[in-house]
Design a protein around this motif. Structure first.
Motif, short mmCIF file in Angstrom:
data_model
loop_
_atom_site.label_atom_id
_atom_site.label_comp_id
_atom_site.label_asym_id
_atom_site.label_seq_id
_atom_site.Cartn_x
_atom_site.Cartn_y
_atom_site.Cartn_z
N LYS A 90 1.61 -26.95 -17.15
CA LYS A 90 2.25 -25.68 -17.51
C LYS A 90 3.14 -25.83 -18.73
O LYS A 90 3.13 -25.00 -19.64
CB LYS A 90 3.06 -25.15 -16.32
N VAL A 91 3.92 -26.90 -18.74
CA VAL A 91 4.84 -27.13 -19.86
C VAL A 91 4.06 -27.35 -21.15
O VAL A 91 4.47 -26.91 -22.23
CB VAL A 91 5.75 -28.34 -19.56
N ASP A 92 2.90 -28.00 -21.06
CA ASP A 92 2.10 -28.28 -22.24
C ASP A 92 1.59 -27.00 -22.91
O ASP A 92 1.24 -27.02 -24.10
CB ASP A 92 0.90 -29.17 -21.88
N GLU A 101 10.64 -17.84 -17.06
CA GLU A 101 11.52 -17.95 -15.91
C GLU A 101 11.26 -19.32 -15.30
O GLU A 101 10.11 -19.67 -15.04
CB GLU A 101 11.27 -16.86 -14.88
N ALA A 102 12.32 -20.08 -15.10
CA ALA A 102 12.15 -21.45 -14.63
C ALA A 102 13.18 -21.76 -13.55
O ALA A 102 14.30 -21.26 -13.56
CB ALA A 102 12.29 -22.44 -15.78
N THR A 103 12.75 -22.60 -12.63
CA THR A 103 13.66 -23.15 -11.62
C THR A 103 13.92 -24.60 -11.98
O THR A 103 12.99 -25.38 -12.18
CB THR A 103 13.05 -23.05 -10.22
N THR A 114 10.92 -27.39 -11.62
CA THR A 114 10.08 -27.30 -10.42
C THR A 114 9.14 -26.09 -10.47
O THR A 114 8.08 -26.12 -9.87
CB THR A 114 10.94 -27.22 -9.15
N VAL A 115 9.55 -25.02 -11.17
CA VAL A 115 8.72 -23.82 -11.30
C VAL A 115 8.85 -23.30 -12.73
O VAL A 115 9.96 -23.26 -13.28
CB VAL A 115 9.16 -22.71 -10.31
N VAL A 116 7.72 -22.92 -13.33
CA VAL A 116 7.72 -22.36 -14.69
C VAL A 116 6.75 -21.18 -14.73
O VAL A 116 5.58 -21.32 -14.37
CB VAL A 116 7.29 -23.40 -15.74
N ASP A 117 7.25 -20.01 -15.15
CA ASP A 117 6.41 -18.82 -15.31
C ASP A 117 6.71 -18.19 -16.67
O ASP A 117 7.88 -17.99 -17.02
CB ASP A 117 6.68 -17.80 -14.20
N VAL A 118 5.68 -17.87 -17.42
CA VAL A 118 5.85 -17.27 -18.74
C VAL A 118 6.07 -15.77 -18.60
O VAL A 118 5.32 -15.07 -17.92
CB VAL A 118 4.62 -17.54 -19.64
#
Length: 272
Positions: A90-92, A101-103, A114-118
């Motif tokens: 996801k980060v890539d 939005e990230a945790t 731990t969580v990544v959403d664009v």
């Protein structure tokens, strides 16, 4: 007991180290205790203290936690080594300027995603030592100087008279400060300029929010002019964005240093 924070962040990429991801906090964080046995443990501590003790078990347990605090527009630094495949993949896919939005988990070894959403695929583009600065920028700067200000701004419009961008000019710093570098690293945030588009600049006109219409934010450092340009283009894939790419990008005669702009169509610059 781990503590996590969830918030919106702006992706600033890897301006310091190739393995250190920099994110800019766009709002206040929501703090949560991430221990599934927390309630049971606290209850056990309270029972052991007995009724005669004035301290609660919850207060004792929480006192051992260094409560994390991330201020609005504060950069955070995340070591991206040794991540599992799901998060790393996801980060890539993240690009400079994306709104996510990230945790973030706070651990003894540092911050961990731990969580990544664009939320929006906004792009930041930096072109240095450019020449052939467009008239709207020079005019905006002259107006700012005439008013004794160190910055100026104006709304720009396309041939259809609809707003297509917010243009800002800032005086170059005469001391050791490098304002362009500060924008890149988050020391001086671009976020207020982007948010101003939604909150103030276009209050009387119709411009879709960033979440549905990603922006293209150009930071141009002229080779000879005494100012720096920040141009928030309202539509990332617009003709205006393409024109700025083709005018000041890698293959342009107006870019002394050369940058990697990507392939985009060109078109006429139109201003209010």
């Amino acid at each position: 007991m781990d503590v996590t924070t969830t918030a919106q962040y702006r992706v600033l990429g890897y301006p310091h180290k190739p393995t250190q991801l920099v994110l800019m906090a766009c709002d206040e964080t929501n703090e949560e205790l991430q221990d599934l046995n927390a309630d049971t443990n606290l209850h056990d501590v309270d029972d052991e203290m007995g009724d005669g003790d004035n301290c609660s078990g919850e207060d004792t347990a929480r006192r051992d936690i260094a409560s994390p605090s991330i201020d609005k527009f504060e950069p955070i630094y995340i070591d991206m080594t040794e991540y599992d495949t799901a998060i790393q993949s996801k980060v890539d896919t993240l690009e400079l300027g994306y709104l996510i939005e990230a945790t973030v988990k706070w651990t003894a070894d540092g911050l961990r995603l731990t969580v990544v959403d664009v939320i929006a695929e906004t792009n930041f583009i930096f072109y240095n030592e450019v020449t052939g600065i467009f008239e709207a920028a020079t005019t905006t700067w002259k107006d700012a100087v005439a008013e004794g200000e160190g910055m100026g701004s104006r709304l720009t419009r396309g041939t259809d008279a609809k707003p297509n961008g917010a243009l800002y000019v800032f005086a170059k710093q005469q001391d050791a400060r490098d304002l362009t570098r500060e924008f890149q690293t988050g020391v001086t945030p671009l976020e207020p300029l982007i948010r101003r588009v939604d909150e103030e600049e276009t209050a009387s006109v119709s411009v879709s929010p960033e979440s549905t219409q990603p922006r293209a934010v150009f930071v141009l450092k002229p080779a000879t002019e005494p100012f720096i340009i920040v141009y928030v283009v309202f539509r990332r894939n617009s003709m205006l964005a393409g024109t700025l790419h083709s005018t000041y990008g890698e293959n342009s005669d107006n870019n002394v240093e050369g940058n990697q702009p990507g392939s985009t169509p060109s078109g006429p610059l139109q201003f209010e």
